[in-house]
Scaffold this motif. Structure first.
Motif, PDB file in Angstrom:
ATOM      1  N   VAL A  53       0.810  -1.225   0.000  1.00 23.18           N
ATOM      2  CA  VAL A  53       0.000   0.000   0.000  1.00 23.18           C
ATOM      3  C   VAL A  53       0.844   1.276   0.000  1.00 23.18           C
ATOM      4  O   VAL A  53       0.395   2.320  -0.462  1.00 23.18           O
TER       5      VAL A  53
ATOM      6  N   LYS B 251       3.921   1.395  -1.392  1.00 15.69           N
ATOM      7  CA  LYS B 251       4.736   1.340  -2.606  1.00 15.69           C
ATOM      8  C   LYS B 251       6.239   1.363  -2.312  1.00 15.69           C
ATOM      9  O   LYS B 251       7.046   1.588  -3.216  1.00 15.69           O
TER      10      LYS B 251
ATOM     11  N   GLN C 174      -7.251   6.902   2.029  1.00  9.95           N
ATOM     12  CA  GLN C 174      -7.251   7.898   0.951  1.00  9.95           C
ATOM     13  C   GLN C 174      -5.888   8.576   0.791  1.00  9.95           C
ATOM     14  O   GLN C 174      -5.602   9.147  -0.266  1.00  9.95           O
TER      15      GLN C 174
ATOM     16  N   TYR D  40      -3.116   6.981   0.722  1.00 12.99           N
ATOM     17  CA  TYR D  40      -2.244   6.034   0.034  1.00 12.99           C
ATOM     18  C   TYR D  40      -2.780   5.633  -1.340  1.00 12.99           C
ATOM     19  O   TYR D  40      -2.001   5.321  -2.242  1.00 12.99           O
ATOM     20  N   ILE D  41      -4.095   5.611  -1.480  1.00  9.92           N
ATOM     21  CA  ILE D  41      -4.690   5.112  -2.721  1.00  9.92           C
ATOM     22  C   ILE D  41      -5.380   6.248  -3.464  1.00  9.92           C
ATOM     23  O   ILE D  41      -6.382   6.806  -2.995  1.00  9.92           O
ATOM     24  N   ASP D  42      -4.826   6.599  -4.597  1.00  6.95           N
ATOM     25  CA  ASP D  42      -5.404   7.640  -5.433  1.00  6.95           C
ATOM     26  C   ASP D  42      -5.617   7.081  -6.839  1.00  6.95           C
ATOM     27  O   ASP D  42      -5.517   5.874  -7.062  1.00  6.95           O
TER      28      ASP D  42
ATOM     29  N   PHE E 263      -2.857   4.742  -8.242  1.00  2.44           N
ATOM     30  CA  PHE E 263      -2.407   3.621  -7.407  1.00  2.44           C
ATOM     31  C   PHE E 263      -2.056   2.386  -8.233  1.00  2.44           C
ATOM     32  O   PHE E 263      -1.041   1.721  -7.984  1.00  2.44           O
TER      33      PHE E 263
ATOM     34  N   PRO F 232     -11.002   4.983  -6.681  1.00  2.00           N
ATOM     35  CA  PRO F 232     -10.037   4.905  -5.573  1.00  2.00           C
ATOM     36  C   PRO F 232     -10.692   4.613  -4.228  1.00  2.00           C
ATOM     37  O   PRO F 232     -10.102   3.909  -3.393  1.00  2.00           O
TER      38      PRO F 232
ATOM     39  N   VAL G 200     -11.439   0.816  -4.104  1.00  2.00           N
ATOM     40  CA  VAL G 200     -10.178   0.081  -3.926  1.00  2.00           C
ATOM     41  C   VAL G 200      -9.651   0.287  -2.510  1.00  2.00           C
ATOM     42  O   VAL G 200      -9.174  -0.650  -1.862  1.00  2.00           O
ATOM     43  N   GLY G 201      -9.762   1.520  -2.020  1.00  2.00           N
ATOM     44  CA  GLY G 201      -9.305   1.820  -0.666  1.00  2.00           C
ATOM     45  C   GLY G 201     -10.064   1.029   0.379  1.00  2.00           C
ATOM     46  O   GLY G 201      -9.479   0.542   1.365  1.00  2.00           O
TER      47      GLY G 201
ATOM     48  N   PHE H  98      -8.761  -2.625   0.366  1.00  2.95           N
ATOM     49  CA  PHE H  98      -7.464  -2.735   1.041  1.00  2.95           C
ATOM     50  C   PHE H  98      -7.600  -2.455   2.535  1.00  2.95           C
ATOM     51  O   PHE H  98      -6.903  -3.064   3.359  1.00  2.95           O
TER      52      PHE H  98
END
Length: 302
Positions: free
Chosen positions: A107, A109, A136, A138-140, A143, A238, A241-242, A245
């Motif tokens: 998450v 990277k 939010q 970490y995941i945009d 991603f 996003p 997906v967020g 995760f």
């Protein structure tokens, strides 16, 4: 639930203890009847007064039985959890820490870096919890397009310093997903297969939950579909997906902390205190039963 509670309640009572309770109740009843006959009389009013008292006392017994059963059930779960931890606790801890590190790597990277000890569980949990609270960050929208930095061990390096063997490489999202899914699924599957007979139901559910999440669409790879996937041009939400995760992060957090109360010398002392406490000690519970019976029969005859 009802059968489980009653079963746990019965488990603490041997045949001798059952016999003792019945004898105790009969003796108390006879003594109270003798006292009643001696100082008053066994008239119609006396017998009629027993009816509402018996109804109230039966309800009290039912409530008390459920409470005692629940206490016994919780006590048995704690004891079972402690026994299981002695069997494979350290191996389970090492496995979940490794999964947790890979999740952080996934998450963020970048390779998971822990303060001081490479197995600093508290720091690892803090990082997982920070993601769970702020997915939010970490995941945009980029991603799936961003490569993931990983540490690769180069065995061709012979400088005498083990840290020189580690090199940072970048891998594509799909490739890391394949690695993560395969590693986590294999580790959990082998663990369940090996310890299936002693795994607590709660732990088994958590493990299966992680496996289920890894089957969701976001973790599909070209290996699963047998076609080439271009995640760089993929359109996705996003937030959705967020959430996926985040759900995975919460389950991994739960796995790492599952045996938290059983770790270390402090937890051993804590378990000793709990096992000897009034609420979880079988002998005390039996004493409650005896006192409750005595109160019921005294109350009925007064």
């Amino acid at each position: 639930m009802k059968r489980s509670v009653l079963r746990n309640f019965k488990q603490i009572l041997t045949s001798k203890e059952h016999l003792f309770i019945w004898l105790f109740a009969i003796v108390i009843s006879i003594v109270m009847l003798i006292v009643q006959a001696q100082f008053d009389s066994l008239n119609e009013g006396f017998w009629l007064s027993l009816v509402p008292n018996i109804i109230a006392d039966m309800l009290s017994i039912i409530v008390a039985t459920y409470i005692i059963g629940i206490l016994l059930q919780k006590n048995e779960e704690k004891k079972s959890k402690a026994r299981v931890y002695k069997m494979f606790g350290k191996r389970f801890e090492n496995m979940t820490i490794s999964i947790g590190k890979d999740f952080v790597n996934f998450v963020t990277k970048k390779p998971c870096s822990l303060k001081g000890d490479p197995n600093n569980v508290n720091d690892l949990l803090d990082q997982i919890q920070h993601f769970n609270n702020n997915p939010q960050l970490y995941i945009d929208e980029n991603f799936l397009r961003k490569n993931i930095k990983v540490l690769h061990v180069d065995n061709s390096v012979h400088t005498g310093n083990i840290f020189d063997m580690f090199k940072e490489l970048e891998v594509k999202f799909q490739d890391f997903t394949i690695y993560f899914k395969d590693k986590v699924s294999k580790s959990l599957s082998e663990f369940v297969t090996k310890y299936i007979s002693v795994l607590p139901d709660e732990l088994r559910e958590k493990i299966f939950k992680v496996e289920d999440i890894l089957l969701s669409d976001i973790f599909l790879t070209y290996q699963d579909l047998n076609i080439q996937l271009n995640t760089e041009s993929a359109k996705f939400d996003p937030n959705q997906v967020g959430e996926t995760f985040k759900e995975l992060g919460e389950e991994i957090y739960g796995l790492i902390t599952f045996f938290e109360e059983n770790k270390g010398e402090d937890s051993v002392k804590k378990r000793r205190i709990v096992s000897s406490s009034l609420l979880t000690d079988e002998n005390f519970i039996l004493a409650i039963v005896y006192v409750m019976l005595a109160y019921i029969f005294i109350h009925q005859l007064t």
